[in-house]
Enzyme design. Structure first.
Site, PDB file in Angstrom:
ATOM      1  N   SER A 135      37.499  44.738  32.005  1.00 35.53           N
ATOM      2  CA  SER A 135      38.398  45.755  33.271  1.00 35.53           C
ATOM      3  C   SER A 135      38.189  46.616  32.878  1.00 35.53           C
ATOM      4  O   SER A 135      39.265  48.087  33.191  1.00 35.53           O
ATOM      5  CB  SER A 135      39.835  45.518  32.138  1.00 35.53           C
ATOM      6  OG  SER A 135      40.794  46.280  33.091  1.00 35.53           O
ATOM      7  N   ASP A 177      45.315  43.936  35.208  1.00 32.07           N
ATOM      8  CA  ASP A 177      44.819  44.787  34.688  1.00 32.07           C
ATOM      9  C   ASP A 177      44.813  46.657  35.025  1.00 32.07           C
ATOM     10  O   ASP A 177      44.973  47.383  34.307  1.00 32.07           O
ATOM     11  CB  ASP A 177      43.193  45.074  34.936  1.00 32.07           C
ATOM     12  CG  ASP A 177      42.374  43.113  34.886  1.00 32.07           C
ATOM     13  OD1 ASP A 177      43.173  42.981  33.669  1.00 32.07           O
ATOM     14  OD2 ASP A 177      41.907  43.037  35.100  1.00 32.07           O
TER      15      ASP A 177
HETATM   16  C1  GLA Z   1      40.914  39.663  36.409  1.00 34.41           C
HETATM   17  C2  GLA Z   1      41.933  39.723  37.130  1.00 34.41           C
HETATM   18  C3  GLA Z   1      43.389  40.102  36.566  1.00 34.41           C
HETATM   19  C4  GLA Z   1      43.520  38.501  36.222  1.00 34.41           C
HETATM   20  C5  GLA Z   1      42.077  38.323  35.590  1.00 34.41           C
HETATM   21  C6  GLA Z   1      42.876  36.493  34.821  1.00 34.41           C
HETATM   22  O1  GLA Z   1      40.774  39.926  35.151  1.00 34.41           O
HETATM   23  O2  GLA Z   1      41.610  41.771  37.683  1.00 34.41           O
HETATM   24  O3  GLA Z   1      44.010  40.588  37.720  1.00 34.41           O
HETATM   25  O4  GLA Z   1      43.390  37.651  37.006  1.00 34.41           O
HETATM   26  O5  GLA Z   1      41.660  38.030  35.949  1.00 34.41           O
HETATM   27  O6  GLA Z   1      43.673  36.502  33.935  1.00 34.41           O
END
Ligand code: GLA
Length: 388
Positions: free
Chosen positions: A124, A170
């Site tokens: 993230s 995230d």
């Molecule tokens: C990415 C997205 C999140 C979530 C994950 C899967 O990290 O940014 O919002 O959906 O995938 O859980």
């Protein structure tokens, strides 16, 4: 770190930054692809962060030095068009854009961005970046944006400006994370609770295994999963289902005939994953790491077989974890399709586990994985810089 970033800022701009903002990347302990399905997630912030230093300018230019790339770019805040671009400068444009849409007047800035969240590795980095920027602008212009709104604005920038239809998880954890705690978030009600994540009690560490596979296909496949799970719940609602969160596996199975096989599998993942998040919360409240580990393995199986977002390199982590007695659980974390996985491993056995993964990856002809032993850290931080 702080001194050296301030030093670099001064060298470039010949002035002090006014604010020093930072925001963390994350691991998701469990609850994958449930956020945009308005279910439960259980992420934690990690010690890896993005730093954003800024000072106001008198004109309408945003000038940014990306320290990791040794590169400068700039734009005028009067020329912001949402364009589905994903260069590093576009994330900052995206934040300016969402604030402009909200009617908040901003001026130009001189800024420096530096990050140690590995890019495109499922930890993230984008949310850390977005939150570090909003957090800095909030302080610079005394905007007093509420924390939840900060997370939502970051998500909006990513959805509507950068063009990735991510959920809220995230950005939320990057804002709200706390040291040695996970956040149990109900993505429908946006209510949350802090859950202790005292890994030291079990002499455990969370090992991040970065496959090195950049998630190229990720955004299109991600958006596709999103559409499929939305389609499944749309059909299920016709027979009285309220939402994923309140749907039990038994009721879903009774309605199997209403759904195409692929939609049934997507829905089964969401339903069982929501259940696992709740069980993980109970396990953590009792420091029952064995139970937590089992749930991590089950989550991976469901993501691999029902949601189909794994890849051979991530499956390798799961398989090695299953065969290594000191690994209590392992699974992919984040969107999948490459990126990273996490493993819950007895601290003293981490070197042996890493060796096993490196050997197996080599034998299978996969890229050499990278490892990070992560600490569970705090969410966004900000302070004003002292002039000396
Ligand atoms: C990415 C997205 C999140 C979530 C994950 C899967 O990290 O940014 O919002 O959906 O995938 O859980």
């Amino acid at each position: 770190m702080e001194d050296s970033l301030i030093h670099t800022f001064r060298e470039i701009y010949q002035c002090f930054p006014e604010v020093y903002s930072s925001a963390p990347g994350r691991i998701n302990v469990i609850g994958e692809h449930t956020d945009y399905n308005l279910g439960y997630v259980l992420p934690s912030a990690i010690h890896l962060r993005t730093y954003f230093l800024a000072a106001r300018r008198k004109d309408r230019t945003v000038r940014v030095w990306a320290n990791n790339f040794n590169q400068e770019q700039s734009f005028s805040i009067d020329e912001l068009n949402s364009g589905g671009k994903k260069g590093w400068i576009d994330y900052i444009k995206g934040i300016y854009w969402v604030l402009k849409v909200k009617g908040i007047p901003l001026g130009g800035i001189d800024a420096l961005v530096h990050g140690n969240v590995p890019l495109g590795s499922g930890l993230s980095s984008s949310a850390a970046y977005e939150v570090s920027v909003i957090n800095a602008l909030d302080e610079l212009y005394s905007l007093e944006i509420a924390p939840l709104e900060m997370a939502e604005l970051g998500q909006k920038a990513e959805n509507d400006f950068v063009g990735v239809q991510c959920g809220l998880m995230d950005q939320f954890i990057s804002v709200f994370g706390q040291k040695n705690r996970a956040v149990f978030l109900d993505c429908e009600k946006l209510e949350f609770a802090y859950i202790p994540l005292r890994l030291d009690k079990g002499r455990l560490s969370i090992l991040v295994y970065d496959t090195g596979i950049k998630r190229k296909l990720a955004s299109s496949e991600y958006n596709k999963r999103r559409l499929e799970s939305a389609e499944a719940i749309r059909i299920l609602k016709k027979s009285g289902v309220e939402n994923y969160k309140n749907l039990k596996l038994r009721s879903l199975v009774e309605r199997e005939g209403d759904l195409k096989e692929i939609l049934f599998k997507r829905a089964r993942h969401v339903v069982t994953e929501n259940e696992r998040v709740q069980q993980a919360v109970s396990a953590l409240q009792k420091d029952d790491f064995r139970k937590l580990g089992d749930l991590l393995f089950q989550s991976h199986e469901s993501l691999r077989d029902d949601y189909e977002v794994s890849c051979p390199e991530l499956d390798l982590l799961y398989e090695c974890g299953k065969g290594f007695p000191s690994c209590l659980g392992a699974r992919l974390t984040g969107a999948g399709f490459g990126g990273s996985g996490i493993a819950l491993v007895r601290k003293e056995e981490i070197p042996a586990f890493k060796r096993m993964l490196l050997d197996k990856a080599k034998q299978s002809g996969y890229p050499q994985p990278l490892f990070h032993e992560v600490d569970i850290g705090d969410g966004k931080k900000i302070h004003r810089c002292q002039l000396d």
